[in-house]
Design an enzyme around this catalytic site. Structure first.
Site, PDB file in Angstrom:
ATOM      1  N   GLU A  92      66.943   4.639 -55.403  1.00  0.00           N
ATOM      2  CA  GLU A  92      67.967   3.793 -56.014  1.00  0.00           C
ATOM      3  C   GLU A  92      67.881   3.820 -57.532  1.00  0.00           C
ATOM      4  O   GLU A  92      66.788   3.841 -58.080  1.00  0.00           O
ATOM      5  CB  GLU A  92      67.627   2.364 -55.597  1.00  0.00           C
ATOM      6  CG  GLU A  92      68.701   1.618 -54.896  1.00  0.00           C
ATOM      7  CD  GLU A  92      68.227   0.196 -54.600  1.00  0.00           C
ATOM      8  OE1 GLU A  92      67.897  -0.051 -53.437  1.00  0.00           O
ATOM      9  OE2 GLU A  92      68.184  -0.632 -55.509  1.00  0.00           O
ATOM     10  N   CYS A 105      68.330   1.762 -64.973  1.00  0.00           N
ATOM     11  CA  CYS A 105      67.030   1.429 -64.402  1.00  0.00           C
ATOM     12  C   CYS A 105      66.743   2.474 -63.323  1.00  0.00           C
ATOM     13  O   CYS A 105      67.530   2.652 -62.391  1.00  0.00           O
ATOM     14  CB  CYS A 105      67.103   0.031 -63.792  1.00  0.00           C
ATOM     15  SG  CYS A 105      65.601  -0.415 -62.907  1.00  0.00           S
ATOM     16  N   CYS A 112      56.607   2.305 -52.523  1.00  0.00           N
ATOM     17  CA  CYS A 112      55.559   1.869 -53.442  1.00  0.00           C
ATOM     18  C   CYS A 112      54.391   1.331 -52.619  1.00  0.00           C
ATOM     19  O   CYS A 112      54.592   0.747 -51.564  1.00  0.00           O
ATOM     20  CB  CYS A 112      56.102   0.770 -54.360  1.00  0.00           C
ATOM     21  SG  CYS A 112      54.888   0.193 -55.562  1.00  0.00           S
ATOM     22  N   CYS A 116      53.517  -5.890 -53.817  1.00  0.00           N
ATOM     23  CA  CYS A 116      53.887  -7.188 -54.408  1.00  0.00           C
ATOM     24  C   CYS A 116      54.724  -7.976 -53.404  1.00  0.00           C
ATOM     25  O   CYS A 116      55.646  -7.431 -52.783  1.00  0.00           O
ATOM     26  CB  CYS A 116      54.652  -6.998 -55.713  1.00  0.00           C
ATOM     27  SG  CYS A 116      53.737  -6.038 -56.935  1.00  0.00           S
ATOM     28  N   CYS A 119      58.730  -8.249 -53.391  1.00  0.00           N
ATOM     29  CA  CYS A 119      59.443  -6.998 -53.632  1.00  0.00           C
ATOM     30  C   CYS A 119      59.815  -6.285 -52.332  1.00  0.00           C
ATOM     31  O   CYS A 119      58.958  -6.070 -51.470  1.00  0.00           O
ATOM     32  CB  CYS A 119      58.559  -6.092 -54.486  1.00  0.00           C
ATOM     33  SG  CYS A 119      59.263  -4.488 -54.764  1.00  0.00           S
ATOM     34  N   SER A 214      54.105  -6.886 -65.476  1.00  0.00           N
ATOM     35  CA  SER A 214      54.486  -7.897 -64.486  1.00  0.00           C
ATOM     36  C   SER A 214      53.342  -8.874 -64.335  1.00  0.00           C
ATOM     37  O   SER A 214      52.335  -8.559 -63.716  1.00  0.00           O
ATOM     38  CB  SER A 214      54.764  -7.230 -63.131  1.00  0.00           C
ATOM     39  OG  SER A 214      55.859  -6.376 -63.257  1.00  0.00           O
ATOM     40  N   CYS A 333      66.108  -5.253 -56.206  1.00  0.00           N
ATOM     41  CA  CYS A 333      65.914  -3.815 -56.249  1.00  0.00           C
ATOM     42  C   CYS A 333      65.195  -3.359 -54.977  1.00  0.00           C
ATOM     43  O   CYS A 333      64.352  -4.044 -54.442  1.00  0.00           O
ATOM     44  CB  CYS A 333      65.210  -3.384 -57.515  1.00  0.00           C
ATOM     45  SG  CYS A 333      63.447  -3.390 -57.497  1.00  0.00           S
TER      46      CYS A 333
HETATM   47  S1  SF4 Z   1      57.303  -4.881 -57.874  1.00  0.00           S
HETATM   48 FE1  SF4 Z   1      57.054  -2.772 -58.530  1.00  0.00          FE
HETATM   49  S2  SF4 Z   1      54.848  -2.393 -58.306  1.00  0.00           S
HETATM   50 FE2  SF4 Z   1      55.286  -4.240 -57.126  1.00  0.00          FE
HETATM   51  S3  SF4 Z   1      55.636  -3.481 -55.039  1.00  0.00           S
HETATM   52 FE3  SF4 Z   1      57.643  -3.606 -56.073  1.00  0.00          FE
HETATM   53  S4  SF4 Z   1      58.006  -1.570 -56.870  1.00  0.00           S
HETATM   54 FE4  SF4 Z   1      55.811  -1.727 -56.405  1.00  0.00          FE
END
Ligand code: SF4
Length: 348
Positions: A92, A105, A112, A116, A119, A214, A333
């Site tokens: 994306e 972006c 990933c 997190c 997310c 972050s 996202c």
């Molecule tokens: S916030 Fe960024 S680093 Fe954390 S799980 Fe999502 S994509 Fe990965």
């Protein structure tokens, strides 16, 4: 790096390739300009190259992403692109239009592994790293499709960019180099969840990019609840790495802080955060968290967000509440990719 991935090659590597193919090194500049300035996707379009060279170059496929889906916000014109990679994976990218220019972006990995809690991108884990060419081509395709110049790039989509360190560096150098899109490093932001050794490494590179960290919590215990990486590196270590980044590059750090109702948005949280980062050359981006259905997080109220910002400002820390872009299209996202994958799965 894949040795045939021509779009990931810098100008020196391209010059060696030309010599290796029995041609003149000056051809490298021509090929580089076709790929990174004119954004062509086939050798046939490189009309000033001899046919024999174009034939030899066909052994070096040009990375070109295919658009699988686009969603356009009716509110602010934000566009979310879902791109298909040559191996069938999807990623994306988002185009946001601001008064000061267009910002894209991009994703840095397929999935990933950082986990997190707030997310959606990490739910299926990491599939693979993106090559520099695949990061570049997200920007190139968007500029090509819209016919509008991209002036800002944020590496803040799916993936932890510093977990794909070498490809990220290669990407930044090509994106900011003369002879390509030549986007100023000051207009490139890389967002990390806090991989301490890589932040120190990046500091040594002395790039002029902005590092966005972050943070999302005022102490280790709360940070560990939201981000598994916080169990590996303490907040002290992360903040020391940020200080090192500032000392070596002179670039102000941006702290990203997603506000989750009842978790990290109280007056005490704001006061504790101030205590940790006071005196640092930094800026705090406050982000009302996007709810995702797999997790039970609730977004902080507007009032709580405003209040948090005021508390920071009273301590002399600049904060901005991130304007939500494209809130009428597929949410946080990683969600467009996820809903696309679920749809594809159900059609099998
Ligand atoms: S916030 Fe960024 S680093 Fe954390 S799980 Fe999502 S994509 Fe990965």
């Amino acid at each position: 790096m894949n040795m045939t991935d021509i779009k990931s090659m810098n100008i020196e590597e391209l010059s060696s390739l030309m010599t290796q193919l029995g041609d003149k090194p000056f051809r490298a500049k021509q090929v580089y300009s076709w790929l990174h300035e004119h954004l062509v996707t086939s050798y046939d379009e490189m009309t000033n190259l001899p046919k024999a060279l174009r034939e030899k170059l066909s052994a070096y496929p040009i990375t070109a992403l295919q658009v699988a889906d686009v969603q356009v916000s009716k509110l602010d014109g934000t566009r979310k692109y879902l791109f298909c990679l040559s191996d069938g994976n999807v990623i994306e990218s988002v185009l946001m239009r601001y008064k000061h220019g267009n910002s894209v972006c991009i994703s840095s990995q397929v999935g990933c592994r950082m986990g997190c809690r707030f997310c959606a991108s990490t739910i299926g884990g990491l599939t693979r790293n993106l090559m520099a060419s695949e990061m570049l081509d997200q920007i190139y395709r968007i500029q090509d499709i819209t016919g509008e110049r991209v002036s800002n790039v944020v590496v803040m989509g799916t993936g932890e960019p510093l977990d794909n360190y070498d490809n990220l560096l290669r990407f930044i150098h090509i994106l900011s180099a003369e002879g390509g899109l030549h986007i100023s490093q000051r207009n490139i932001t890389v967002s990390t969840c806090g991989l301490v050794p890589q932040i120190h490494e990046l500091a040594k590179e002395k790039l002029q990019i902005t590092l966005a960290l972050s943070l999302h919590a005022p102490n280790d215990a709360k940070r560990q609840e939201l981000m598994p990486i916080a169990r590996r590196y303490s907040m002290d270590e992360v903040l020391d790495a940020c200080r090192d980044y500032f000392d070596k590059t002179g670039r102000r750090i941006t702290f990203e802080y997603s506000l989750v109702a009842g978790v990290n948005d109280s007056d005490e949280d704001a006061a504790e955060l101030c205590g940790r980062i006071r005196g640092m050359n930094c800026h705090v981006n406050l982000i009302p968290v996007n709810p995702i259905k797999e997790r039970s997080f609730v977004r902080s109220t507007r009032e709580a967000v405003e209040n948090f910002k005021i508390k920071l400002e009273k301590c002399g820390i600049n904060g901005t509440i991130r304007r939500e872009m494209g809130s009428d299209i597929d949410g946080a996202c990683g969600q467009l990719r996820k809903s696309y994958m679920q749809k594809t799965e159900s059609e099998k």
